[in-house]
Structures are given as C-alpha cells and as structure tokens.
Design a protein around this motif. Structure first.
Motif, PDB file in Angstrom:
ATOM      1  N   TYR A  70      -7.131   0.721  -5.907  1.00 22.09           N
ATOM      2  CA  TYR A  70      -7.142   2.076  -5.366  1.00 22.09           C
ATOM      3  C   TYR A  70      -8.259   2.270  -4.351  1.00 22.09           C
ATOM      4  N   ASN A 127      -4.818  -4.511 -11.259  1.00 21.47           N
ATOM      5  CA  ASN A 127      -3.657  -4.094 -10.490  1.00 21.47           C
ATOM      6  C   ASN A 127      -3.108  -2.800 -11.083  1.00 21.47           C
ATOM      7  N   PRO A 128      -2.946  -1.756 -10.301  1.00 23.25           N
ATOM      8  CA  PRO A 128      -3.146  -1.644  -8.861  1.00 23.25           C
ATOM      9  C   PRO A 128      -4.623  -1.530  -8.455  1.00 23.25           C
ATOM     10  N   GLY A 143       0.314   5.922  -0.416  1.00 22.80           N
ATOM     11  CA  GLY A 143      -0.589   7.047  -0.574  1.00 22.80           C
ATOM     12  C   GLY A 143      -1.115   7.641   0.708  1.00 22.80           C
ATOM     13  N   GLN A 202     -10.004   5.874  -3.307  1.00 25.35           N
ATOM     14  CA  GLN A 202     -10.118   7.323  -3.302  1.00 25.35           C
ATOM     15  C   GLN A 202     -10.938   7.725  -2.089  1.00 25.35           C
ATOM     16  N   GLU A 250       0.831  -1.195   0.000  1.00 21.73           N
ATOM     17  CA  GLU A 250       0.000   0.000   0.000  1.00 21.73           C
ATOM     18  C   GLU A 250       0.870   1.252   0.000  1.00 21.73           C
ATOM     19  N   SER A 270      -3.112   3.469  -2.936  1.00 21.04           N
ATOM     20  CA  SER A 270      -2.854   2.486  -3.972  1.00 21.04           C
ATOM     21  C   SER A 270      -2.354   1.202  -3.340  1.00 21.04           C
ATOM     22  N   CYS A 271      -2.616   0.099  -4.007  1.00 22.05           N
ATOM     23  CA  CYS A 271      -2.145  -1.211  -3.564  1.00 22.05           C
ATOM     24  C   CYS A 271      -1.622  -1.955  -4.778  1.00 22.05           C
ATOM     25  N   VAL A 272      -0.321  -2.199  -4.790  1.00 23.10           N
ATOM     26  CA  VAL A 272       0.314  -2.911  -5.890  1.00 23.10           C
ATOM     27  C   VAL A 272       0.521  -4.364  -5.495  1.00 23.10           C
ATOM     28  N   GLN A 296     -10.084  -0.372  -9.529  1.00 23.29           N
ATOM     29  CA  GLN A 296      -8.907  -1.068 -10.011  1.00 23.29           C
ATOM     30  C   GLN A 296      -8.623  -0.649 -11.442  1.00 23.29           C
ATOM     31  N   ASP A 297      -7.361  -0.704 -11.833  1.00 24.92           N
ATOM     32  CA  ASP A 297      -7.041  -0.617 -13.246  1.00 24.92           C
ATOM     33  C   ASP A 297      -7.674  -1.811 -13.939  1.00 24.92           C
ATOM     34  N   LYS A 323      -5.672   9.481  -1.943  1.00 24.73           N
ATOM     35  CA  LYS A 323      -5.892   8.317  -2.786  1.00 24.73           C
ATOM     36  C   LYS A 323      -4.845   7.267  -2.456  1.00 24.73           C
TER      37      LYS A 323
END
Length: 120
Positions: A79, A76-77, A8, A81, A6, A21-23, A71-72, A19
């Motif tokens: 998100y 992945n990633p 942000g 917000q 994680e 993010s989680c990669v 998500q994208d 916001k």
C-alpha cells in the motif's frame, strides 16, 4: 509469471488523500522488499518510497510526513497511503519488486501504473 497490479488512483483536490494498492501474483524475492515509484509526463520514473522485509521504511524527502508505505503481514498487498496531496504529486504511480536471482536487490518487476491527479 510475476504480475504487479496497482489500483486506487484517481483525481482529488489538493489537501486530499488517496490510498494506492499493489497486488502481487507469482514469486518475487521478498527479502528485497518492495517500493513505489512515480513518473511525471515526459520525465523519467523516480523513486518515492520503499519498505524492507523487516518493515523499515524509506521516503523521498518531498513526501516525508505525508505518505506511508505499508504491507499486509503476508507482504501482499503493498500500500501507499498519500495524505495532504499536492499538485506536484500528480503522476503515474508504479509498484516494484525483485524477481531475479543474484547479488543485489535492484527492482526488476513493475506494475502497469495507476494515475494520480491532484488539482488546485
């Protein structure tokens, strides 16, 4: 080995936005979707939001209308917000995913967490 990282988090004033993010690296069971949890000091981790593999989303009542999980297209990633932040949103936020096989979709993989601090 699965890793969820994680980022942000930070410190903001009430009413502000962040916001997260989680990669994800490694293999997860994407069919089970993913989620965000948060943990207050001295308290158990609680569910905040989740997203299904088909894109449908769910939120705990206290964040509805303020937080958005997404998500994208690749998944992945992940998100989160966060808008109109309140002091009660201050916590360590974790993303979660499923890696184990078998019946069900309980999350079993967690990131290291990212701190969110909202001041008044």
């Amino acid at each position: 080995q699965v890793q969820l990282v994680e980022s942000g988090g930070g410190s903001v004033q009430a009413g502000g936005s962040l916001k997260l993010s989680c990669v994800v690296s490694g293999s997860i069971f994407t069919h089970c979707g993913m989620g965000w949890y948060r943990q207050y000091p001295g308290k158990k981790r609680e569910w905040v939001a989740s997203i299904r593999s088909d894109g449908t989303t769910f939120y705990v009542s206290s964040v509805k209308g303020r937080f958005t999980i997404s998500q994208d297209k690749s998944g992945n990633p992940l998100y989160l917000q966060m808008n109109s932040l309140k002091t009660e949103d201050s916590a360590v936020y974790y993303c979660a995913a499923r890696t184990g096989s078998g019946w069900g979709c309980d999350f079993d993989a967690w990131g290291q967490g990212t701190q969110v601090t909202v001041s008044s």
